[in-house]
Motif scaffolding. Structure first.
Motif, PDB file in Angstrom:
ATOM      1  N   PHE A   1       0.864  -1.181   0.000  1.00  0.00           N
ATOM      2  CA  PHE A   1       0.000   0.000   0.000  1.00  0.00           C
ATOM      3  C   PHE A   1       0.897   1.226   0.000  1.00  0.00           C
ATOM      4  O   PHE A   1       1.753   1.370   0.867  1.00  0.00           O
ATOM      5  N   HIS A   2       0.686   2.120  -0.961  1.00  0.00           N
ATOM      6  CA  HIS A   2       1.563   3.279  -1.099  1.00  0.00           C
ATOM      7  C   HIS A   2       0.799   4.582  -0.952  1.00  0.00           C
ATOM      8  O   HIS A   2      -0.358   4.692  -1.365  1.00  0.00           O
ATOM      9  N   LYS A   3       1.494   5.562  -0.377  1.00  0.00           N
ATOM     10  CA  LYS A   3       0.896   6.856  -0.092  1.00  0.00           C
ATOM     11  C   LYS A   3       0.809   7.720  -1.353  1.00  0.00           C
ATOM     12  O   LYS A   3      -0.170   8.427  -1.552  1.00  0.00           O
ATOM     13  N   THR A   4       1.831   7.671  -2.194  1.00  0.00           N
ATOM     14  CA  THR A   4       1.864   8.520  -3.387  1.00  0.00           C
ATOM     15  C   THR A   4       2.123   7.696  -4.642  1.00  0.00           C
ATOM     16  O   THR A   4       2.589   6.562  -4.571  1.00  0.00           O
ATOM     17  N   GLN A   5       1.868   8.316  -5.769  1.00  0.00           N
ATOM     18  CA  GLN A   5       2.148   7.663  -7.046  1.00  0.00           C
ATOM     19  C   GLN A   5       3.652   7.475  -7.231  1.00  0.00           C
ATOM     20  O   GLN A   5       4.088   6.487  -7.816  1.00  0.00           O
ATOM     21  N   ARG A   6       4.446   8.386  -6.727  1.00  0.00           N
ATOM     22  CA  ARG A   6       5.908   8.264  -6.841  1.00  0.00           C
ATOM     23  C   ARG A   6       6.415   7.062  -6.053  1.00  0.00           C
ATOM     24  O   ARG A   6       7.297   6.337  -6.520  1.00  0.00           O
ATOM     25  N   ASP A   7       5.874   6.853  -4.860  1.00  0.00           N
ATOM     26  CA  ASP A   7       6.242   5.675  -4.067  1.00  0.00           C
ATOM     27  C   ASP A   7       5.868   4.394  -4.808  1.00  0.00           C
ATOM     28  O   ASP A   7       6.643   3.438  -4.833  1.00  0.00           O
ATOM     29  N   LEU A   8       4.682   4.393  -5.394  1.00  0.00           N
ATOM     30  CA  LEU A   8       4.213   3.235  -6.147  1.00  0.00           C
ATOM     31  C   LEU A   8       5.114   2.979  -7.353  1.00  0.00           C
ATOM     32  O   LEU A   8       5.504   1.851  -7.622  1.00  0.00           O
ATOM     33  N   ALA A   9       5.455   4.039  -8.082  1.00  0.00           N
ATOM     34  CA  ALA A   9       6.332   3.903  -9.250  1.00  0.00           C
ATOM     35  C   ALA A   9       7.694   3.341  -8.841  1.00  0.00           C
ATOM     36  O   ALA A   9       8.251   2.482  -9.533  1.00  0.00           O
ATOM     37  N   SER A  10       8.195   3.790  -7.723  1.00  0.00           N
ATOM     38  CA  SER A  10       9.475   3.288  -7.229  1.00  0.00           C
ATOM     39  C   SER A  10       9.400   1.791  -6.918  1.00  0.00           C
ATOM     40  O   SER A  10      10.329   1.035  -7.226  1.00  0.00           O
ATOM     41  N   ALA A  11       8.296   1.360  -6.339  1.00  0.00           N
ATOM     42  CA  ALA A  11       8.109  -0.058  -6.023  1.00  0.00           C
ATOM     43  C   ALA A  11       8.024  -0.898  -7.298  1.00  0.00           C
ATOM     44  O   ALA A  11       8.599  -1.983  -7.384  1.00  0.00           O
ATOM     45  N   VAL A  12       7.310  -0.387  -8.299  1.00  0.00           N
ATOM     46  CA  VAL A  12       7.208  -1.096  -9.582  1.00  0.00           C
ATOM     47  C   VAL A  12       8.590  -1.198 -10.220  1.00  0.00           C
ATOM     48  O   VAL A  12       9.003  -2.267 -10.686  1.00  0.00           O
ATOM     49  N   ASN A  13       9.322  -0.090 -10.234  1.00  0.00           N
ATOM     50  CA  ASN A  13      10.669  -0.085 -10.810  1.00  0.00           C
ATOM     51  C   ASN A  13      11.579  -1.081 -10.106  1.00  0.00           C
ATOM     52  O   ASN A  13      12.306  -1.844 -10.752  1.00  0.00           O
ATOM     53  N   GLN A  14      11.535  -1.076  -8.789  1.00  0.00           N
ATOM     54  CA  GLN A  14      12.386  -1.975  -8.011  1.00  0.00           C
ATOM     55  C   GLN A  14      12.039  -3.435  -8.313  1.00  0.00           C
ATOM     56  O   GLN A  14      12.931  -4.265  -8.479  1.00  0.00           O
ATOM     57  N   THR A  15      10.764  -3.742  -8.400  1.00  0.00           N
ATOM     58  CA  THR A  15      10.319  -5.108  -8.663  1.00  0.00           C
ATOM     59  C   THR A  15      10.798  -5.588 -10.030  1.00  0.00           C
ATOM     60  O   THR A  15      11.393  -6.668 -10.153  1.00  0.00           O
ATOM     61  N   ILE A  16      10.556  -4.791 -11.048  1.00  0.00           N
ATOM     62  CA  ILE A  16      10.922  -5.201 -12.408  1.00  0.00           C
ATOM     63  C   ILE A  16      12.440  -5.235 -12.576  1.00  0.00           C
ATOM     64  O   ILE A  16      12.984  -6.153 -13.200  1.00  0.00           O
ATOM     65  N   ASP A  17      13.138  -4.273 -11.988  1.00  0.00           N
ATOM     66  CA  ASP A  17      14.600  -4.269 -12.073  1.00  0.00           C
ATOM     67  C   ASP A  17      15.201  -5.488 -11.379  1.00  0.00           C
ATOM     68  O   ASP A  17      16.172  -6.073 -11.879  1.00  0.00           O
ATOM     69  N   CYS A  18      14.640  -5.884 -10.240  1.00  0.00           N
ATOM     70  CA  CYS A  18      15.127  -7.089  -9.549  1.00  0.00           C
ATOM     71  C   CYS A  18      14.919  -8.319 -10.421  1.00  0.00           C
ATOM     72  O   CYS A  18      15.779  -9.205 -10.469  1.00  0.00           O
ATOM     73  N   TYR A  19      13.806  -8.377 -11.123  1.00  0.00           N
ATOM     74  CA  TYR A  19      13.567  -9.504 -12.035  1.00  0.00           C
ATOM     75  C   TYR A  19      14.585  -9.485 -13.168  1.00  0.00           C
ATOM     76  O   TYR A  19      15.176 -10.506 -13.503  1.00  0.00           O
ATOM     77  N   TRP A  20      14.791  -8.331 -13.776  1.00  0.00           N
ATOM     78  CA  TRP A  20      15.744  -8.223 -14.880  1.00  0.00           C
ATOM     79  C   TRP A  20      17.169  -8.555 -14.433  1.00  0.00           C
ATOM     80  O   TRP A  20      17.963  -9.047 -15.224  1.00  0.00           O
ATOM     81  N   ASP A  21      17.484  -8.304 -13.152  1.00  0.00           N
ATOM     82  CA  ASP A  21      18.808  -8.622 -12.617  1.00  0.00           C
ATOM     83  C   ASP A  21      18.869 -10.043 -12.053  1.00  0.00           C
ATOM     84  O   ASP A  21      19.846 -10.404 -11.386  1.00  0.00           O
ATOM     85  N   SER A  22      17.818 -10.823 -12.281  1.00  0.00           N
ATOM     86  CA  SER A  22      17.721 -12.223 -11.828  1.00  0.00           C
ATOM     87  C   SER A  22      17.799 -12.373 -10.311  1.00  0.00           C
ATOM     88  O   SER A  22      18.282 -13.375  -9.805  1.00  0.00           O
ATOM     89  N   GLU A  23      17.298 -11.380  -9.596  1.00  0.00           N
ATOM     90  CA  GLU A  23      17.280 -11.453  -8.141  1.00  0.00           C
ATOM     91  C   GLU A  23      16.001 -12.100  -7.620  1.00  0.00           C
ATOM     92  O   GLU A  23      15.981 -12.619  -6.500  1.00  0.00           O
TER      93      GLU A  23
END
Length: 79
Positions: free
Chosen positions: A6-28
């Motif tokens: 649950f995120h307070k702002t759209q920027r927080d949400l975008a950061s979470a999406v970025n982190q999730t997809i980047d971790c996948y792309w980095d095979s984490e």
């Protein structure tokens, strides 16, 4: 990887999406874990993700086209 669902702002949400997809792309994390996380983020924050049948401007600016293509495929939405 530990994220808030649950995120307070759209920027927080975008950061979470970025982190999730980047971790996948980095095979984490596995593909299924990425899919489950993106779906959970969307289910818990739908108004911060979409507005008027498209991604919000903040989400578009912060995530970029490549990540949003992945999100569209995961959520099976056609924008």
């Amino acid at each position: 990887m530990e994220l808030k669902l649950f995120h307070k702002t759209q920027r927080d949400l975008a950061s979470a999406v970025n982190q999730t997809i980047d971790c996948y792309w980095d095979s984490e994390i596995s593909e299924q874990e990425m899919i489950d996380t993106v779906k959970a983020l969307y289910e818990n924050n739908p108004t911060k993700f979409l507005k008027d049948q498209s991604f919000t401007k903040i989400i578009q600016q912060q995530c970029g086209k490549r990540r949003l293509e992945v999100v569209k495929k995961i959520l099976n939405i056609d924008l």
